[in-house]
Design a protein around this motif. Sequence first.
Motif, PDB file in Angstrom:
ATOM      1  N   ARG A   8       0.849  -1.200   0.000  1.00 54.09           N
ATOM      2  CA  ARG A   8       0.000   0.000   0.000  1.00 54.09           C
ATOM      3  C   ARG A   8       0.878   1.240   0.000  1.00 54.09           C
ATOM      4  NH1 ARG A   8      -2.214   0.509   4.721  1.00 54.09           N
ATOM      5  NH2 ARG A   8      -3.744   2.022   4.054  1.00 54.09           N
ATOM      6  N   ALA A   9       0.577   2.154  -0.903  1.00 53.93           N
ATOM      7  CA  ALA A   9       1.356   3.385  -1.004  1.00 53.93           C
ATOM      8  C   ALA A   9       0.413   4.534  -1.364  1.00 53.93           C
ATOM      9  CB  ALA A   9       2.443   3.232  -2.067  1.00 53.93           C
ATOM     10  N   ALA A  10       0.938   5.744  -1.207  1.00 57.51           N
ATOM     11  CA  ALA A  10       0.147   6.932  -1.553  1.00 57.51           C
ATOM     12  C   ALA A  10       1.099   8.034  -1.988  1.00 57.51           C
ATOM     13  CB  ALA A  10      -0.695   7.382  -0.367  1.00 57.51           C
ATOM     14  N   GLY A  11       0.549   8.944  -2.790  1.00 65.55           N
ATOM     15  CA  GLY A  11       1.355  10.057  -3.262  1.00 65.55           C
ATOM     16  C   GLY A  11       0.489  11.127  -3.880  1.00 65.55           C
ATOM     17  N   CYS A  12       1.165  12.109  -4.443  1.00 66.95           N
ATOM     18  CA  CYS A  12       0.455  13.252  -5.023  1.00 66.95           C
ATOM     19  C   CYS A  12       1.060  13.653  -6.352  1.00 66.95           C
ATOM     20  CB  CYS A  12       0.541  14.456  -4.086  1.00 66.95           C
ATOM     21  SG  CYS A  12      -0.325  14.235  -2.528  1.00 66.95           S
ATOM     22  N   LEU A  13       0.214  14.203  -7.185  1.00 64.75           N
ATOM     23  CA  LEU A  13       0.691  14.977  -8.315  1.00 64.75           C
ATOM     24  C   LEU A  13       0.727  16.398  -7.788  1.00 64.75           C
ATOM     25  CD1 LEU A  13      -0.146  12.298  -9.721  1.00 64.75           C
ATOM     26  CD2 LEU A  13      -0.443  13.710 -11.751  1.00 64.75           C
ATOM     27  N   LEU A  14       1.910  16.789  -7.358  1.00 63.09           N
ATOM     28  CA  LEU A  14       2.121  18.071  -6.706  1.00 63.09           C
ATOM     29  C   LEU A  14       2.274  19.143  -7.772  1.00 63.09           C
ATOM     30  CD1 LEU A  14       2.607  19.410  -3.902  1.00 63.09           C
ATOM     31  CD2 LEU A  14       5.063  19.042  -4.322  1.00 63.09           C
ATOM     32  N   THR A  74      -6.361   5.312  -8.685  1.00 68.27           N
ATOM     33  CA  THR A  74      -5.388   4.440  -8.027  1.00 68.27           C
ATOM     34  C   THR A  74      -4.646   3.669  -9.105  1.00 68.27           C
ATOM     35  OG1 THR A  74      -6.754   4.258  -6.059  1.00 68.27           O
ATOM     36  CG2 THR A  74      -5.158   2.493  -6.431  1.00 68.27           C
ATOM     37  N   VAL A  75      -3.336   3.551  -8.932  1.00 75.25           N
ATOM     38  CA  VAL A  75      -2.505   2.841  -9.902  1.00 75.25           C
ATOM     39  C   VAL A  75      -2.081   1.520  -9.277  1.00 75.25           C
ATOM     40  CG1 VAL A  75      -0.347   2.925 -11.211  1.00 75.25           C
ATOM     41  CG2 VAL A  75      -1.706   5.001 -10.918  1.00 75.25           C
ATOM     42  N   ARG A  76      -2.206   0.453 -10.061  1.00 76.32           N
ATOM     43  CA  ARG A  76      -1.844  -0.890  -9.585  1.00 76.32           C
ATOM     44  C   ARG A  76      -0.820  -1.503 -10.524  1.00 76.32           C
ATOM     45  NH1 ARG A  76      -7.160   0.114  -8.636  1.00 76.32           N
ATOM     46  NH2 ARG A  76      -7.890  -0.295  -6.519  1.00 76.32           N
ATOM     47  N   LYS A  84       1.255  -3.937  -6.022  1.00 75.00           N
ATOM     48  CA  LYS A  84       1.388  -2.641  -5.368  1.00 75.00           C
ATOM     49  C   LYS A  84       0.214  -1.782  -5.793  1.00 75.00           C
ATOM     50  CE  LYS A  84       4.594   1.101  -4.382  1.00 75.00           C
ATOM     51  NZ  LYS A  84       6.011   1.517  -4.467  1.00 75.00           N
ATOM     52  N   GLU A  85      -0.322  -1.041  -4.837  1.00 73.42           N
ATOM     53  CA  GLU A  85      -1.460  -0.164  -5.069  1.00 73.42           C
ATOM     54  C   GLU A  85      -1.096   1.219  -4.547  1.00 73.42           C
ATOM     55  OE1 GLU A  85      -5.611  -1.586  -4.246  1.00 73.42           O
ATOM     56  OE2 GLU A  85      -5.401  -0.134  -2.614  1.00 73.42           O
ATOM     57  N   VAL A  86      -1.095   2.209  -5.460  1.00 70.32           N
ATOM     58  CA  VAL A  86      -0.746   3.581  -5.078  1.00 70.32           C
ATOM     59  C   VAL A  86      -1.958   4.483  -5.275  1.00 70.32           C
ATOM     60  CG1 VAL A  86       0.863   5.500  -5.383  1.00 70.32           C
ATOM     61  CG2 VAL A  86       1.616   3.163  -5.911  1.00 70.32           C
ATOM     62  N   ARG A  87      -2.431   5.068  -4.184  1.00 70.11           N
ATOM     63  CA  ARG A  87      -3.517   6.041  -4.261  1.00 70.11           C
ATOM     64  C   ARG A  87      -2.894   7.420  -4.428  1.00 70.11           C
ATOM     65  NH1 ARG A  87      -7.735   5.214   0.478  1.00 70.11           N
ATOM     66  NH2 ARG A  87      -8.702   6.949  -0.636  1.00 70.11           N
TER      67      ARG A  87
END
Length: 142
Positions: A8-14, A74-76, A84-87
Amino acid sequence: MQDDSVIRAAGCLLWRRSPSSIGIELALVYRPKWADWSHPKGKLKRREDARDGAVREVLEETGMTCELGPELPTVRYQVEGRPKEVRYWAAEATDGTFVPNREVSRLLWLSPAAARDQLTQDRDKDLVDVLLSTLHAAGEVL
């Protein structure tokens, strides 16, 4: 109950309003471990909320505080045989200064077109178009 096999991961388009012209710039980070250019993101801590993790990762990797906007897709994908799943969220940079660190050696602010060209993974490039559509729909000046 959560599937522990999924990373599980998370991030931003800053993003920020361009200081030199109309439009926006996106923050991209260079991660020497992976030799890639990507959006700021990282693994969530145990029981960490994805929104909180996204904000934490942006601060850790870019030195920037941000205001979260709309959630993006969400990208998988697979990493060393594990799912891996990144929100992701759209996030406007509000303050801060980049200092190279253990995980990120460079930060670039680029126009959306230049960011697409610089990003290493196609899945990250695709998110740029989603971000632009999302900001446009939200009435942001692009």
